[in-house]
Design a protein around this motif. Structure first.
Motif, PDB file in Angstrom:
ATOM      1  N   GLU A  10      17.068   5.436   3.949  1.00  0.00           N
ATOM      2  CA  GLU A  10      15.633   5.358   3.619  1.00  0.00           C
ATOM      3  C   GLU A  10      14.999   6.597   4.238  1.00  0.00           C
ATOM      4  O   GLU A  10      14.196   6.515   5.177  1.00  0.00           O
ATOM      5  CB  GLU A  10      14.965   4.083   4.142  1.00  0.00           C
ATOM      6  N   HIS A  12      13.157  10.312   3.634  1.00  0.00           N
ATOM      7  CA  HIS A  12      12.264  10.793   2.588  1.00  0.00           C
ATOM      8  C   HIS A  12      12.106  12.307   2.524  1.00  0.00           C
ATOM      9  O   HIS A  12      12.315  13.015   3.504  1.00  0.00           O
ATOM     10  CB  HIS A  12      10.895  10.137   2.758  1.00  0.00           C
ATOM     11  N   HIS A 163      10.881   0.013  -2.116  1.00  0.00           N
ATOM     12  CA  HIS A 163      10.193   0.581  -0.945  1.00  0.00           C
ATOM     13  C   HIS A 163       8.719   0.169  -0.967  1.00  0.00           C
ATOM     14  O   HIS A 163       8.129   0.009  -2.029  1.00  0.00           O
ATOM     15  CB  HIS A 163      10.341   2.111  -0.989  1.00  0.00           C
ATOM     16  N   HIS A 216      13.064  -1.995   6.523  1.00  0.00           N
ATOM     17  CA  HIS A 216      12.255  -2.634   7.570  1.00  0.00           C
ATOM     18  C   HIS A 216      12.746  -4.045   7.896  1.00  0.00           C
ATOM     19  O   HIS A 216      11.971  -4.999   7.929  1.00  0.00           O
ATOM     20  CB  HIS A 216      10.767  -2.593   7.165  1.00  0.00           C
ATOM     21  N   ASP A 283      14.155   5.839   8.174  1.00  0.00           N
ATOM     22  CA  ASP A 283      12.804   6.049   7.630  1.00  0.00           C
ATOM     23  C   ASP A 283      12.250   7.384   8.146  1.00  0.00           C
ATOM     24  O   ASP A 283      11.083   7.490   8.513  1.00  0.00           O
ATOM     25  CB  ASP A 283      11.841   4.899   7.948  1.00  0.00           C
TER      26      ASP A 283
END
Ligand code: ZN
Length: 320
Positions: A10, A12, A163, A216, A283
């Motif tokens: 995850e 970005h 997401h 998460h 993340d």
């Protein structure tokens, strides 16, 4: 201690020109922090790889930061920009084969176009699935017009990362509490609700082999599995599912640890979903690579389970 190799997915990036979609949430962050994030989002060759090397991350699968084309109101433009973004990503990661992979951006405004772009991204560009930033203009993907998309996803046998994004309208219960919006609470509620719409909407009965990934720590869902079964059974809603609600969690819905560096939460999620359904992620650049890696390296897990969470489950998901 021997190295604990990891796969993170995850993580970005920002396609040039996509800043306009992210203005609203980057505007909520302190400007010097937002500037650093923006710089890290456009890096493919420097700090990102150095951090991977420093923390034993063998593969990072990149995805467009939110909301991306989910924030585009013109369908034709969404289709065109998704293609542009996927071509851009494939080009940027081609220099780092084996270290960087990618998830496709999809124009969910048009389910058929989204299916075609997914197929193009996977079969021609070598992307590993898709990451979609929640609903598109308030449309959720349990709607019947998306069956054509789920059918294609199942045939391609690649994961779909659901997401977070903002709800179309903020829930009334958040009134006078702006701190409850966004990543603190609102995104989790919104994304967990979307995943439950897919589950109760029968998407996994119609397409039993699809894999939805939630970040998460599963957006809170692992902790309520028991209650879903118990209360689903007593209400008069007329919905029939092939399995108990809890059984889709850990099979069709799998999760990552992104943005939740808590050992008790990790142990609880593994207890509920099983050690094959929980996977490491960070993340980046919103969360710290160092903190996430230290968290998973020091988690109270046996070596075999840690290996599954850190890389083997993801390697199986991506057929490496
Ligand atoms: Zn994220």
């Amino acid at each position: 201690m021997s190295k604990i190799m990891k796969i993170a997915f995850e993580e970005h990036f920002m396609t040039p020109g996509f800043q306009e979609y992210s203005k609203s949430f980057l505007g909520l962050i302190d400007s010097d922090v937002a500037q650093k994030i923006t710089q890290r989002l456009s890096d493919f060759d420097d700090e990102r790889l150095k951090l991977m090397d420093a923390h034993d991350i063998e593969l990072t699968v990149l995805s467009q930061t939110g909301p991306g084309v989910q924030g585009e109101t013109d369908t034709a433009r969404a289709i065109e920009r998704a293609r542009y973004s996927n071509d851009f990503l494939a080009d940027r990661i081609s220099a780092h084969k084996g270290r960087l992979g990618g998830f496709a951006v999809l124009p969910m405004q048009d389910p058929k176009a989204a299916s075609e772009e997914l197929e193009r991204a996977v079969t021609q560009l070598g992307l590993k699935g898709a990451l979609v930033n929640g609903h598109t203009g308030g449309t959720y993907y349990d709607a019947p017009q998306y069956d054509v998309f789920w059918e294609r996803l199942q045939a391609l046998d690649v994961p779909f990362y659901l997401h977070p994004t903002d709800a179309k309208t903020q829930p009334f219960s958040f009134a006078d509490h702006p701190e409850m919006q966004g990543a603190t609470w609102g995104w989790g509620v919104e994304t967990a609700s979307h995943a439950l719409r897919l589950l109760f909407g029968g998407v996994f009965d119609r397409f039993p082999n699809i894999k939805i990934v939630l970040g998460h720590m599963g957006e809170g869902l692992p902790y309520l599995r028991w209650r879903f079964d118990s209360r689903f059974a007593v209400y008069h809603h007329g919905i029939k599912l092939a399995r108990k609600p809890s059984e889709y969690l850990g099979s069709n819905i799998v999760i990552t640890t992104s943005g939740v560096c808590s050992h008790p939460a990790l142990i609880g999620a593994i207890g509920e979903l099983g050690e094959d359904a929980v996977m490491f992620s960070i993340d980046y650049p919103y969360e710290s690579t160092e903190e996430a890696c230290t968290f998973i390296e020091t988690a109270p897990l046996d070596d075999a389970t840690r290996r599954k969470v850190c890389r083997d489950n993801a390697a199986r998901l991506f057929k490496l």
